[in-house]
Design an enzyme around this catalytic site. Structure first.
Site, PDB file in Angstrom:
ATOM      1  N   ASP A 114       1.018  -0.745  -0.018  1.00  0.00           N
ATOM      2  CA  ASP A 114      -0.168  -0.161   0.205  1.00  0.00           C
ATOM      3  C   ASP A 114       0.659   1.403  -0.160  1.00  0.00           C
ATOM      4  O   ASP A 114       1.667   1.349  -1.061  1.00  0.00           O
ATOM      5  CB  ASP A 114      -0.887  -0.266   1.336  1.00  0.00           C
ATOM      6  CG  ASP A 114      -1.886   1.089   0.980  1.00  0.00           C
ATOM      7  OD1 ASP A 114      -1.323   1.864   1.956  1.00  0.00           O
ATOM      8  OD2 ASP A 114      -2.872   1.184   0.144  1.00  0.00           O
ATOM      9  N   TYR A 240      -1.313  11.550   1.893  1.00  0.00           N
ATOM     10  CA  TYR A 240      -2.427  11.656   0.927  1.00  0.00           C
ATOM     11  C   TYR A 240      -2.125  13.433   0.548  1.00  0.00           C
ATOM     12  O   TYR A 240      -1.786  13.873  -0.490  1.00  0.00           O
ATOM     13  CB  TYR A 240      -3.496  11.589   1.414  1.00  0.00           C
ATOM     14  CG  TYR A 240      -3.794  10.059   1.053  1.00  0.00           C
ATOM     15  CD1 TYR A 240      -3.664   9.427   2.436  1.00  0.00           C
ATOM     16  CD2 TYR A 240      -4.082   9.360   0.449  1.00  0.00           C
ATOM     17  CE1 TYR A 240      -3.986   7.961   2.836  1.00  0.00           C
ATOM     18  CE2 TYR A 240      -4.702   7.713   0.469  1.00  0.00           C
ATOM     19  CZ  TYR A 240      -3.905   7.200   1.617  1.00  0.00           C
ATOM     20  OH  TYR A 240      -4.084   5.918   2.075  1.00  0.00           O
ATOM     21  N   HIS A 305      -7.419  -6.823  -0.055  1.00  0.00           N
ATOM     22  CA  HIS A 305      -5.949  -5.524  -0.102  1.00  0.00           C
ATOM     23  C   HIS A 305      -5.435  -6.715   0.830  1.00  0.00           C
ATOM     24  O   HIS A 305      -3.781  -5.989   0.500  1.00  0.00           O
ATOM     25  CB  HIS A 305      -6.376  -4.283  -0.041  1.00  0.00           C
ATOM     26  CG  HIS A 305      -5.947  -3.400   0.440  1.00  0.00           C
ATOM     27  ND1 HIS A 305      -4.780  -2.710  -0.909  1.00  0.00           N
ATOM     28  CD2 HIS A 305      -5.191  -3.136   0.743  1.00  0.00           C
ATOM     29  CE1 HIS A 305      -4.608  -2.323  -0.481  1.00  0.00           C
ATOM     30  NE2 HIS A 305      -4.656  -1.381   0.482  1.00  0.00           N
TER      31      HIS A 305
END
Lengths: 326, 327
Positions: A114, A240, A305
């Site tokens: 990730d 982010y 995931h």
């Protein structure tokens, strides 16, 4: 089976970094050759803890395993400045970590997932001299593109409710998370099984019951919740918020290839595998053209995931089988 | 002499750079990076010399200068941007690995290139400015504060200040104050004095430059101004530019073959703790182990113009050696 981890702190790149460590309990027939090191890089919204199974398995196979909480996460310092979360900051932390606890000319094996995979790709671009080989999971390497400034690209592809767009405004998503509650937020993310993009429209309700998957115990959830309740979501979400800033800083790598040996693993139920164009990118040659030493791609059926937590034994074996070849 | 230099505009990293070029395109590429406040013209001697000795020479006006684009805000002038511009040029020419020489700010870009993209550099010659590795405990702005307000870098920080000070002189005079300086201190002006007023113009021109040549610079800066060039200094104060972006290269050894050339009277060579002493010292050798050092007697800052033949020879012999070519 020894389930204990050593927890250490080291000052690197201006922050106090926490990492968990598990070393082989035996010595290699008396020869004083240090064990090979694996640096594990977690993603969002996780911690070093996500690697517990791999650390147990691989240390028993002779590796020295090191898993930090990345800057902003868990017991690692979270710098105040919202601008201090670019890939260059995080890679700087990791170089400092490896210098301090392994040695300043030493190469390490790296495993990423990730956000940890994104950081691992950047580590390979910026300091290929420190990476022996990489097992990366879930997120492919995207070459830098002048025409694809991240946030505006996400906005045009997925709209304003896309989770990355919703994360941009400082403080906003943290306030919403606080209303929903830390445990609920983490459970929503850790159990996400949809193959479509994560959309978080404002006012979305989180009332439906969530059941724990087989690979996530009450204890695991308690551990994540206790750490996130202490350190919060701002640090993690700041990654982010710095995607555009990282992009601005990486122009020198516009046609750069990742020149480190790589094995890539992804679950076929992972939402990243279902991003339009990704399957083609992976299987029809373009991924390899950007990562010429991409030795192997593994797609695991029926896995989502958090593949290394869903299928820990299988993933640990993939890691060991690959690193054994070096 | 420079009449066969071709100039053209190349798109790189989202901007247009004006590039001077000479020599056979099939030959190995040499990239020449000028400093402050200059243009590709500072390399005119080396462009001719190197192109007539088997090299394809490329010398841009850097971002913010002369006929190249000048993005408006100083945030667009970090080393990341500057290195990306250079990489874009190498990509344009299809050059996998280039020989690079940089002077002053061009040297800073060159050193940064050795960190970011060592895979694209065959060998690097730095004129005047050594590699300054990141000290995580010392921000550039704090280091400069210790010199006081008189330090030129400090005076260059405030948007508009230096521009206004320069504007009190005509461009030709400004260029003479810079190009002809023989000062070896770190350019610190006395209290309440702008550095441009403190720099002196000698009564006669030295033999290495003509009035017409200085006018070439003056004409360019008259048109494009000084804000672009000054933005390089203003970007130094940015949070990211305060060397946090260089954190990944903490402790990094630059293993690419490098050569450092400076005049013994260059800026910062005054006194015992000068640049040359630093470059010849153990600490520098430990981080740039593959290094040659050349000190040119009686040389000042604009060394590739002042001692053009010597500098040209030193650059040529270095690059030739890397290609296993001997004279």
């Amino acid at each position: 089976m020894d389930l204990t981890f050593t927890h250490r702190f080291v000052k690197v790149n201006g922050i106090n970094m926490h990492f968990a460590e598990k070393t082989p309990s035996f010595t290699d027939n008396g020869a004083s050759r240090p064990p090979p090191v694996i640096l594990f890089l977690h993603g969002f919204p996780e911690l070093w803890y996500t690697w517990r199974h791999q650390m147990v398995a691989l240390s028993s196979l002779g590796y020295r395993t090191i898993a930090p909480d990345l800057r902003g996460y868990g017991d690692t310092e979270a710098p105040e400045s919202a601008d201090a979360y670019t890939s260059l900051h995080v890679v700087g932390d990791l170089i400092g970590l490896v210098d301090a606890v392994v040695g300043d000319r030493e190469k390490v094996f790296v495993v990423g997932h990730d956000w940890g995979a994104i950081i691992a790709w950047h580590l390979c671009l910026l300091r290929p001299d420190r990476v022996k080989a990489l097992v990366n999971m879930s997120v492919v390497f995207e070459p830098w593109n002048l025409k694809r400034k991240p946030i505006s690209m996400f906005k045009s592809f997925y709209g304003d409710d896309y989770y990355i767009c919703r994360f941009q405004e400082y403080g906003e998503i943290e306030a919403e998370f606080a209303k929903v509650g830390t445990e609920r937020v983490l459970l929503e993310m850790l159990t996400y099984r949809n193959t479509g993009p994560i959309l978080l429209p404002k006012g979305k309700s989180y009332d439906d019951p969530v059941s724990l998957p087989s690979w996530l115990t009450e204890y695991d959830v308690k551990y994540y919740v206790s750490k996130y309740e202490k350190s919060g979501f701002t640090g993690p979400v700041n990654y982010y918020r710095n995607m555009d800033r990282t992009w601005e800083m990486m122009g020198a790598f516009s046609n750069a290839q990742v020149k480190v040996p790589v094995k890539f693993i992804i679950g076929d139920q992972d939402l990243t595998y279902h991003i339009p164009g990704t399957k083609k990118y992976i299987h029809e040659g373009r991924f390899k053209s950007h990562v010429p030493l991409l030795d192997e791609v593994v797609v695991i059926k029926g896995v989502g995931h958090f593949l290394h937590e869903e299928r820990p034994v299988e993933i640990s074996k993939h890691i060991h089988d690959y690193f054994l070849t070096f | 002499m420079t009449s066969e230099v071709r100039e053209k505009k190349i798109k790189t990293n989202g901007i247009w750079l004006n590039v001077a070029e000479k020599g056979d395109e099939g030959e190995p590429l040499v990239l020449l990076l000028h400093g402050f406040p200059e243009t590709w013209f500072s390399w005119r001697h080396q462009i001719d010399f190197l192109s007539s000795h088997g090299y394809h020479v490329v010398a841009p006006d850097l971002r913010g200068y002369a006929d190249s684009d000048s993005p408006p805000t100083h945030e667009s002038y970090t080393v990341s941007h500057l290195v990306a511009d250079v990489i874009g040029l190498l990509d344009h020419y299809g050059t996998a690995q280039a020989f690079v020489a940089g002077h002053d700010w061009g040297a800073i870009i060159g050193w940064s290139l050795c960190l970011f993209r060592p895979d694209r550099v065959k060998g690097f010659v730095s004129l005047s400015v050594p590699y300054s590795p990141r000290d995580p405990n010392l921000k550039p702005s704090d280091l400069f504060k210790s010199f006081g307000d008189g330090l030129y870098i400090t005076q260059f920080q405030e948007p508009g200040r230096a521009e206004a000070a320069f504007a009190k002189h005509d461009c030709l005079t400004v260029m003479k104050k810079f190009l002809l300086t023989t000062r070896s201190d770190f350019w610190v002006a006395p209290p309440n004095t702008e550095i441009i007023d403190d720099l002196e113009v000698p009564s006669t021109l030295p033999d290495w430059i003509t009035e017409e040549e200085i006018q070439v610079y003056a004409d360019k800066f008259q048109k494009s101004g000084f804000t672009g060039p000054l933005n390089y200094y203003r970007a130094m104060d940015l949070k990211l530019q305060e060397l946090e972006i260089l954190a990944p290269w903490q402790g990094y050894k630059i293993v690419i073959p490098t050569k450092f050339i400076a005049g013994d009277k260059d800026i910062g060579n005054e006194g015992a703790n000068g640049t040359i002493k630093y470059v010849k010292g153990e600490m520098f050798k430990s981080i740039v182990p593959n290094l040659e050092v050349v000190v040119i007697e009686d040389g000042h800052h604009f060394i590739q113009q002042e001692k053009s033949e010597r500098v040209s020879q030193e650059i040529l012999s270095f690059f030739n050696k890397l290609r296993n070519i001997t004279e």
